[in-house]
Design a protein around this motif. Structure first.
Motif, PDB file in Angstrom:
ATOM      1  N   ALA A  66       0.837  -1.196   0.131  1.00  0.00           N
ATOM      2  CA  ALA A  66      -0.213   0.063   0.067  1.00  0.00           C
ATOM      3  C   ALA A  66       0.781   1.377  -0.109  1.00  0.00           C
ATOM      4  CB  ALA A  66      -1.010   0.022   1.202  1.00  0.00           C
ATOM      5  N   GLY A  67       2.055   1.089   0.696  1.00  0.00           N
ATOM      6  CA  GLY A  67       2.821   2.494   0.958  1.00  0.00           C
ATOM      7  C   GLY A  67       3.480   2.782  -0.471  1.00  0.00           C
ATOM      8  N   VAL A  68       3.781   1.618  -1.279  1.00  0.00           N
ATOM      9  CA  VAL A  68       4.514   1.980  -2.610  1.00  0.00           C
ATOM     10  C   VAL A  68       3.501   2.344  -3.438  1.00  0.00           C
ATOM     11  CG1 VAL A  68       5.587   0.671  -4.475  1.00  0.00           C
ATOM     12  CG2 VAL A  68       6.405   0.206  -2.268  1.00  0.00           C
ATOM     13  N   GLY A  69       2.315   1.617  -3.420  1.00  0.00           N
ATOM     14  CA  GLY A  69       1.128   2.047  -4.380  1.00  0.00           C
ATOM     15  C   GLY A  69       0.483   3.448  -4.023  1.00  0.00           C
ATOM     16  N   ALA A  70       0.467   3.799  -2.877  1.00  0.00           N
ATOM     17  CA  ALA A  70       0.191   5.216  -2.655  1.00  0.00           C
ATOM     18  C   ALA A  70       1.186   6.317  -2.535  1.00  0.00           C
ATOM     19  CB  ALA A  70      -0.445   5.171  -1.131  1.00  0.00           C
ATOM     20  N   GLY A  71       2.515   5.889  -2.681  1.00  0.00           N
ATOM     21  CA  GLY A  71       3.492   7.045  -2.831  1.00  0.00           C
ATOM     22  C   GLY A  71       3.994   7.244  -1.680  1.00  0.00           C
ATOM     23  N   ALA A  72       3.747   6.361  -0.377  1.00  0.00           N
ATOM     24  CA  ALA A  72       4.397   7.121   0.825  1.00  0.00           C
ATOM     25  C   ALA A  72       5.544   7.303   0.952  1.00  0.00           C
ATOM     26  CB  ALA A  72       3.961   5.989   1.891  1.00  0.00           C
ATOM     27  N   ARG A  97      16.829   7.510  11.759  1.00  0.00           N
ATOM     28  CA  ARG A  97      16.881   7.314  10.313  1.00  0.00           C
ATOM     29  C   ARG A  97      15.434   7.716   9.807  1.00  0.00           C
ATOM     30  NH1 ARG A  97      16.138   2.139   6.294  1.00  0.00           N
ATOM     31  NH2 ARG A  97      15.449   3.256   4.524  1.00  0.00           N
ATOM     32  N   LEU A  98      14.513   7.533  10.416  1.00  0.00           N
ATOM     33  CA  LEU A  98      12.939   8.278  10.061  1.00  0.00           C
ATOM     34  C   LEU A  98      13.030   9.755  10.150  1.00  0.00           C
ATOM     35  CD1 LEU A  98       9.898   7.942   9.623  1.00  0.00           C
ATOM     36  CD2 LEU A  98       9.600   7.768  12.183  1.00  0.00           C
ATOM     37  N   LEU A  99      13.759  10.500  11.094  1.00  0.00           N
ATOM     38  CA  LEU A  99      13.730  11.776  11.574  1.00  0.00           C
ATOM     39  C   LEU A  99      14.817  12.358  10.183  1.00  0.00           C
ATOM     40  CD1 LEU A  99      14.440  12.444  15.157  1.00  0.00           C
ATOM     41  CD2 LEU A  99      12.318  12.750  14.032  1.00  0.00           C
ATOM     42  N   GLU A 100      15.804  11.475   9.892  1.00  0.00           N
ATOM     43  CA  GLU A 100      16.566  11.901   8.815  1.00  0.00           C
ATOM     44  C   GLU A 100      15.853  11.981   7.361  1.00  0.00           C
ATOM     45  OE1 GLU A 100      19.923   9.486   8.760  1.00  0.00           O
ATOM     46  OE2 GLU A 100      20.587  10.099  10.781  1.00  0.00           O
ATOM     47  N   SER A 101      15.038  10.952   7.172  1.00  0.00           N
ATOM     48  CA  SER A 101      14.360  11.096   5.922  1.00  0.00           C
ATOM     49  C   SER A 101      13.321  11.739   5.763  1.00  0.00           C
ATOM     50  CB  SER A 101      13.561   9.422   6.178  1.00  0.00           C
ATOM     51  OG  SER A 101      12.948   9.348   4.956  1.00  0.00           O
ATOM     52  N   LEU A 102      12.370  12.384   6.867  1.00  0.00           N
ATOM     53  CA  LEU A 102      11.407  13.105   6.778  1.00  0.00           C
ATOM     54  C   LEU A 102      12.059  14.559   6.589  1.00  0.00           C
ATOM     55  CD1 LEU A 102       9.242  11.854   9.640  1.00  0.00           C
ATOM     56  CD2 LEU A 102       8.801  11.867   7.173  1.00  0.00           C
ATOM     57  N   GLU A 103      13.296  14.832   7.597  1.00  0.00           N
ATOM     58  CA  GLU A 103      13.814  16.081   7.095  1.00  0.00           C
ATOM     59  C   GLU A 103      14.463  16.274   5.736  1.00  0.00           C
ATOM     60  OE1 GLU A 103      15.215  19.952   8.295  1.00  0.00           O
ATOM     61  OE2 GLU A 103      13.725  18.657   8.938  1.00  0.00           O
ATOM     62  N   ARG A 104      15.098  15.197   5.237  1.00  0.00           N
ATOM     63  CA  ARG A 104      15.429  15.254   3.755  1.00  0.00           C
ATOM     64  C   ARG A 104      14.308  15.586   2.939  1.00  0.00           C
ATOM     65  NH1 ARG A 104      17.872  10.928   4.060  1.00  0.00           N
ATOM     66  NH2 ARG A 104      16.204   9.403   2.990  1.00  0.00           N
ATOM     67  N   SER A 105      13.189  15.106   3.214  1.00  0.00           N
ATOM     68  CA  SER A 105      11.983  14.944   2.338  1.00  0.00           C
ATOM     69  C   SER A 105      11.490  16.803   2.329  1.00  0.00           C
ATOM     70  CB  SER A 105      10.833  14.259   2.587  1.00  0.00           C
ATOM     71  OG  SER A 105      11.010  12.828   2.538  1.00  0.00           O
ATOM     72  N   ASP A 162      13.054  -7.093  -2.910  1.00  0.00           N
ATOM     73  CA  ASP A 162      13.012  -6.272  -4.165  1.00  0.00           C
ATOM     74  C   ASP A 162      12.109  -4.975  -3.964  1.00  0.00           C
ATOM     75  OD1 ASP A 162      14.188  -5.568  -6.756  1.00  0.00           O
ATOM     76  OD2 ASP A 162      12.186  -5.854  -7.574  1.00  0.00           O
ATOM     77  N   LEU A 163      10.888  -5.125  -3.419  1.00  0.00           N
ATOM     78  CA  LEU A 163      10.073  -4.162  -3.447  1.00  0.00           C
ATOM     79  C   LEU A 163      10.261  -3.302  -2.097  1.00  0.00           C
ATOM     80  CD1 LEU A 163       7.451  -3.061  -4.347  1.00  0.00           C
ATOM     81  CD2 LEU A 163       6.140  -4.376  -2.522  1.00  0.00           C
ATOM     82  N   LEU A 164      11.116  -3.614  -1.167  1.00  0.00           N
ATOM     83  CA  LEU A 164      11.729  -2.847  -0.184  1.00  0.00           C
ATOM     84  C   LEU A 164      12.507  -1.839  -0.709  1.00  0.00           C
ATOM     85  CD1 LEU A 164      12.280  -5.149   2.913  1.00  0.00           C
ATOM     86  CD2 LEU A 164      10.899  -3.166   2.878  1.00  0.00           C
ATOM     87  N   ARG A 165      13.545  -2.357  -1.678  1.00  0.00           N
ATOM     88  CA  ARG A 165      14.501  -1.605  -2.325  1.00  0.00           C
ATOM     89  C   ARG A 165      13.723  -0.502  -3.261  1.00  0.00           C
ATOM     90  NH1 ARG A 165      16.819  -2.048  -7.393  1.00  0.00           N
ATOM     91  NH2 ARG A 165      18.914  -1.069  -7.667  1.00  0.00           N
ATOM     92  N   VAL A 166      12.797  -0.936  -4.066  1.00  0.00           N
ATOM     93  CA  VAL A 166      12.074   0.001  -4.790  1.00  0.00           C
ATOM     94  C   VAL A 166      11.223   1.163  -3.744  1.00  0.00           C
ATOM     95  CG1 VAL A 166       9.723   0.411  -6.090  1.00  0.00           C
ATOM     96  CG2 VAL A 166      11.305  -1.776  -6.622  1.00  0.00           C
ATOM     97  N   SER A 167      10.906   0.602  -2.629  1.00  0.00           N
ATOM     98  CA  SER A 167      10.138   1.738  -1.694  1.00  0.00           C
ATOM     99  C   SER A 167      11.366   2.757  -1.663  1.00  0.00           C
ATOM    100  CB  SER A 167       9.601   1.026  -0.645  1.00  0.00           C
ATOM    101  OG  SER A 167      10.561   0.476   0.359  1.00  0.00           O
ATOM    102  N   ASP A 168      12.557   2.037  -0.937  1.00  0.00           N
ATOM    103  CA  ASP A 168      13.769   3.183  -0.709  1.00  0.00           C
ATOM    104  C   ASP A 168      14.077   4.151  -1.998  1.00  0.00           C
ATOM    105  OD1 ASP A 168      14.019   2.172   1.797  1.00  0.00           O
ATOM    106  OD2 ASP A 168      15.457   0.591   1.154  1.00  0.00           O
TER     107      ASP A 168
END
Length: 328
Positions: free
Chosen positions: A185-191, A205-213, A318-324
Motif C-alpha cells: 500500500a505504501g508503494v502504491g500510494a506513494g508514501a 533514520r526516520l527523522l533524517e528521511s522526513l527532514e530530507r523530504s 526487491d519491493l523494499l528496495r523499490v520503496s527506498d
C-alpha cells in the motif's frame, strides 16, 4: 475422483476477510456439481461444538460472491482448544453424517483443524482467508487484494488533505506480524516512509528521511505504519516523537482499523476464492487431507497444514528496495 465422500461441511473461522463468501459459494457449488451434500457451520468452531449446522445448496449461495464478511459468521472459541470441546465437535459431525471439513481462515483456524485431524483422523482441508497475507504456502490469501485496494484508496484521500494543509500523516494499517499490506500500500500510494515488522527503520533514520523530504521541497508527507512495526513506539508515540524533533511539521495520525476488512471483494479475490473452493472439494474427493489450498505462480497448489502454520511468509526484498528508491 473418489465417490466415497457423500457429505462435506464448510465453515469460516477467525477474523473475517473479503472473499470468504465467494469461497463458501465455490465449495457449495463444487459439492453440488459432484453430487455431494454440503452443510454450512455457523460461527466457526463454536458452531461446530453447538451443532449449529445448515444444509446448503447451489441456490442457497446465490448473490453472495460480491459481499464482504461471511454469511456463516465467525467467532473465537476457547472450548475447541480443549480435548473435551473437540470431542463434542467430532460427535456432532458424526451425528450429522459429515465426512470431511473445509475450514476457511488463518493460521489459528488451521492449527485447530490440524489437531482435530491428528486426534480423530478426520479429513480436513484449509482455505487461507486473512487480509494480512501472512500464511506460508500461498502467494496470496483471500481478502488481501481487496484490503490493499481499500487502504490505497483511503491513503489517496488522506493525501488530498495532507497536501491542502502541508501536513505529515502517520497512517496505521493492519499487520501485527507481517508488513505485506503496509509495504504494498505504501508503494502504491506513494508514501514517503513505510514501517513494517520485518525491518526496524530506527527513529533517527526516520527523522533524517522526513527532514530530507522537507528540504527537497515536499510540503506534505505520508508515513504508512504496520501495527506490528518494530521502530519502538506505537503510532501515536511516533507522531509525538517526530513533532518534538521536527517542529516544522504539522502532524496528524489516522488509524484505519477494521474498515480494511470490510467491503465487496475485488475481482481478484472472487476468482481466487472460486479456484480455491473447487480445489478444496476435489482434493477431499481424491482422498487428500490435512492440506491448505494456496496459489503460487498462478497455479493452485496444496501445502501440508503443519508447514502452512509453522512456515513464515517472506516480505518482498526487491519491493523494499523499490520503496527506498521511490522516497527520494
Amino acid at each position: 475422483m473418489s465417490k466415497n465422500i457423500k457429505k462435506i461441511a464448510v465453515m469460516t473461522s477467525g477474523g473475517d476477510s473479503p472473499g470468504m463468501n465467494a469461497a463458501i459459494r465455490s465449495v457449495v457449488r463444487t459439492c453440488a456439481f459432484h453430487n455431494i451434500e454440503c452443510v454450512g457451520i455457523y460461527r466457526g468452531y463454536q458452531g461446530l461444538i453447538d451443532g449449529d449446522f445448515v444444509e446448503m445448496t447451489a441456490r442457497s449461495v446465490s448473490n453472495i460472491i460480491n459481499k464482504g464478511g461471511t454469511i456463516l459468521k465467525s467467532a473465537r472459541c476457547k472450548l475447541f482448544r480443549t480435548p473435551e470441546g473437540r470431542n463434542v465437535a467430532h460427535k456432532n459431525l458424526l451425528k450429522e453424517g459429515v465426512e470431511a471439513l473445509i475450514v476457511i481462515g488463518g493460521d489459528g483456524s488451521f492449527t485447530g483443524a490440524m489437531i482435530f485431524n491428528q486426534e480423530y483422523g478426520y479429513p480436513v482441508i484449509g482455505i487461507p482467508g486473512t487480509i494480512d497475507n501472512d500464511i506460508y504456502g500461498t502467494k496470496y490469501t483471500l481478502g488481501y487484494d481487496t484490503a490493499l485496494n481499500t487502504v490505497v484508496d483511503v491513503i489517496d484521500k488522506i493525501r488530498d488533505t495532507a497536501s491542502s494543509h502541508n501536513r505529515l500523516f502517520f497512517v496505521e494499517v493492519m499487520g501485527r506480524d507481517a508488513g505485506h499490506l503496509a509495504l504494498n500500500a505504501g508503494v502504491g500510494a506513494g508514501a514517503e516512509e513505510i514501517l513494517i515488522p520485518e525491518e526496524n527503520l530506527g527513529l533517527e533514520r526516520l527523522l533524517e528521511s522526513l527532514e530530507r523530504s522537507r528540504k527537497s521541497g515536499k510540503t506534505s508527507s505520508i508515513v504508512v505504519v504496520a501495527e506490528g512495526h518494530k521502530t519502538g513506539e506505537n503510532v501515536f508515540g511516533l507522531a509525538e516523537y517526530v513533532e518534538k524533533n521536527l517542529p516544522n511539521y504539522d502532524i496528524r495520525v489516522s488509524v484505519l482499523g477494521h474498515l480494511q476488512r470490510g467491503g465487496a471483494p475485488s475481482c481478484f479475490d472472487r476468482v481466487l476464492a472460486s479456484r480455491m473452493g473447487v480445489k478444496a472439494v476435489e482434493s477431499i474427493l481424491e482422498g487428500k487431507s490435512n492440506y491448505m489450498v494456496g496459489i503460487n505462480n498462478d497455479t493452485i497448489v496444496l501445502t501440508p497444514l503443519d508447514q502452512a502454520i509453522k512456515g513464515k511468509s517472506e516480505i518482498d526484498a526487491d519491493l523494499l528496495r523499490v520503496s527506498d528508491i521511490m522516497t527520494i
